[in-house]
Design an enzyme around this catalytic site. Sequence first.
Site, PDB file in Angstrom:
ATOM      1  N   SER A 112      62.393  43.411 -16.081  1.00 50.42           N
ATOM      2  CA  SER A 112      61.490  42.841 -14.993  1.00 50.42           C
ATOM      3  C   SER A 112      60.447  41.609 -15.781  1.00 50.42           C
ATOM      4  CB  SER A 112      60.683  43.915 -14.290  1.00 50.42           C
ATOM      5  OG  SER A 112      59.718  43.048 -13.388  1.00 50.42           O
ATOM      6  N   TYR A 155      54.595  51.565 -14.190  1.00 48.86           N
ATOM      7  CA  TYR A 155      55.933  50.852 -13.934  1.00 48.86           C
ATOM      8  C   TYR A 155      56.260  49.887 -14.964  1.00 48.86           C
ATOM      9  CZ  TYR A 155      59.523  47.680 -12.292  1.00 48.86           C
ATOM     10  OH  TYR A 155      60.423  46.553 -12.199  1.00 48.86           O
ATOM     11  N   LYS A 203      58.987  49.550 -18.380  1.00 45.87           N
ATOM     12  CA  LYS A 203      59.893  48.260 -18.789  1.00 45.87           C
ATOM     13  C   LYS A 203      59.569  47.785 -20.147  1.00 45.87           C
ATOM     14  CE  LYS A 203      62.225  48.381 -15.124  1.00 45.87           C
ATOM     15  NZ  LYS A 203      63.782  49.014 -14.847  1.00 45.87           N
TER      16      LYS A 203
HETATM   17  N1  UFG Z   1      53.341  39.814  -0.469  1.00 46.06           N
HETATM   18  C1  UFG Z   1      52.667  39.489   0.692  1.00 46.06           C
HETATM   19  N2  UFG Z   1      52.736  40.434   1.710  1.00 46.06           N
HETATM   20  C2  UFG Z   1      53.687  41.650   1.489  1.00 46.06           C
HETATM   21  C3  UFG Z   1      54.328  41.730   0.298  1.00 46.06           C
HETATM   22  C4  UFG Z   1      53.867  41.078  -0.693  1.00 46.06           C
HETATM   23  O1  UFG Z   1      51.921  38.635   0.745  1.00 46.06           O
HETATM   24  O2  UFG Z   1      53.611  42.383   2.482  1.00 46.06           O
HETATM   25  C5  UFG Z   1      53.059  38.931  -1.605  1.00 46.06           C
HETATM   26  C6  UFG Z   1      52.438  39.360  -2.768  1.00 46.06           C
HETATM   27  O3  UFG Z   1      51.192  39.238  -3.015  1.00 46.06           O
HETATM   28  C7  UFG Z   1      53.328  38.262  -3.906  1.00 46.06           C
HETATM   29  C8  UFG Z   1      54.543  37.884  -3.240  1.00 46.06           C
HETATM   30  O4  UFG Z   1      54.538  38.280  -1.928  1.00 46.06           O
HETATM   31  O5  UFG Z   1      52.616  37.094  -4.146  1.00 46.06           O
HETATM   32  C9  UFG Z   1      55.668  38.724  -3.837  1.00 46.06           C
HETATM   33  O6  UFG Z   1      55.664  40.125  -3.706  1.00 46.06           O
HETATM   34  P1  UFG Z   1      56.426  41.293  -3.873  1.00 46.06           P
HETATM   35  O7  UFG Z   1      55.673  42.378  -3.805  1.00 46.06           O
HETATM   36  O8  UFG Z   1      57.772  41.008  -2.952  1.00 46.06           O
HETATM   37  O9  UFG Z   1      56.853  41.299  -5.658  1.00 46.06           O
HETATM   38  P2  UFG Z   1      56.058  40.990  -6.606  1.00 46.06           P
HETATM   39  O10 UFG Z   1      56.101  39.736  -7.259  1.00 46.06           O
HETATM   40  O11 UFG Z   1      54.663  41.779  -6.211  1.00 46.06           O
HETATM   41  O12 UFG Z   1      56.808  42.336  -7.481  1.00 46.06           O
HETATM   42  C10 UFG Z   1      57.992  42.081  -8.054  1.00 46.06           C
HETATM   43  C11 UFG Z   1      58.716  43.118  -8.049  1.00 46.06           C
HETATM   44  C12 UFG Z   1      58.126  44.274  -9.214  1.00 46.06           C
HETATM   45  C13 UFG Z   1      57.537  43.641 -10.484  1.00 46.06           C
HETATM   46  C14 UFG Z   1      56.985  42.362 -10.207  1.00 46.06           C
HETATM   47  C15 UFG Z   1      56.427  41.579 -11.596  1.00 46.06           C
HETATM   48  O13 UFG Z   1      59.117  43.836  -6.888  1.00 46.06           O
HETATM   49  O14 UFG Z   1      59.008  45.196  -9.498  1.00 46.06           O
HETATM   50  O15 UFG Z   1      57.756  41.482  -9.297  1.00 46.06           O
HETATM   51  O16 UFG Z   1      57.681  41.322 -12.129  1.00 46.06           O
HETATM   52  F1  UFG Z   1      56.925  44.486 -11.244  1.00 46.06           F
END
Ligand code: UFG
Length: 330
Positions: free
Chosen positions: A124, A148, A152
């Site tokens: 990841s 988590y 990785k």
């Molecule tokens: N976000 C929102 N509202 C939500 C969910 C997310 O605004 O309800 C925003 C987050 O702040 C972020 C973006 O949308 O800016 C993406 O968020 P996600 O939760 O979809 O994904 P992340 O980038 O936080 O996480 C992903 C994977 C993780 C991994 C991470 C870093 O889900 O497993 O990338 O690689 F750890």
Amino acid sequence: MSKRVLVTGGAGYIGSHVAVELLHAGHEVVIVDNYVNSSPPAITAIEAAAGQSVTTIEGDVGDRDLMLVTLDGVDAVVHMAALKAVGESVEKPLAYYHNNIGGLVTLLDAMAEAEVFQFVFSSSATVYGDAKEVPIPETAPLSATNPYGQTKLMAEQILRDVAISDDRWSILALRYFNPVGAHPSGIISEAPKGKPNNLMPAVMAAARGDLDKVMVFGDDYDTPDGTGMRDYIHVMDLASGHVAAIDGLDSRQGFDAYNLGLGSGVSVLELIAAAERASGQTIPREIVDRRPGDVAASVADPSRAQTELGWTATYTVDQACEDNWRSQER
Ligand code: UFG
């Protein structure tokens, strides 16, 4: 060359798309899954989307005896069976170390005994922590900010060590950026158990009317519109990246890591706008505080995978939203 590929976690969201693309590429697929975050109907969907059948074994990669039996006749393993929720990992670190590290070690040990040395690992972009350089190359410093992410990072280190210990190993770690989208047929859907943690499932739930509004976690980041920027990669592109990795294993030895992403950033508000276009629905949203642990921007430099694996992402974020919407229409 056609291979018999064991896909652990093959009933999951990414695993099921990888299984379909491996089948399309002419490989044989064996799936092992304990259904902790997936369910058996995913297998039926894979078979319908691919028009072929798969061998399925219900069980855990931590079961060494089961793995030894399962590995009989297998040429390569794609290891995706793992826990993946950042927040949950902070609350239940031992579950994460047990599954993600214990499971990996047992699987590798069984592979060595069965003399199966080709391995593709589901890593990841989380291994980059809060990257200073965006787009992020594979050579960027690695760090983790939660259990988590630690799993990785540790898993990659274990794989490096294992690859050095015996030159029969050929191991590729694929560092996924943000997987979205669904099989264009609409047959396979992302069906996580429990509340959606990620942005796309939340956006789709709001478009369907199952969620009042999308909470936008912060609009004061150092990004063009202030909301978080991510590299959203269509799961079909991710799947073709695994096929390229499986095909690339024969000509290499040792450990290597590759980013799988598009190389361009999309903000939270841009993703919501794309989902509105795809669904024809207005998606209510509310700006709330930043989510602890989030980074401003995470965007891949995918050039290494292009040059060395011959793989390039081809789907747009608009297509991903259309495919997600189609797979969730009811
Ligand atoms: N976000 C929102 N509202 C939500 C969910 C997310 O605004 O309800 C925003 C987050 O702040 C972020 C973006 O949308 O800016 C993406 O968020 P996600 O939760 O979809 O994904 P992340 O980038 O936080 O996480 C992903 C994977 C993780 C991994 C991470 C870093 O889900 O497993 O990338 O690689 F750890």
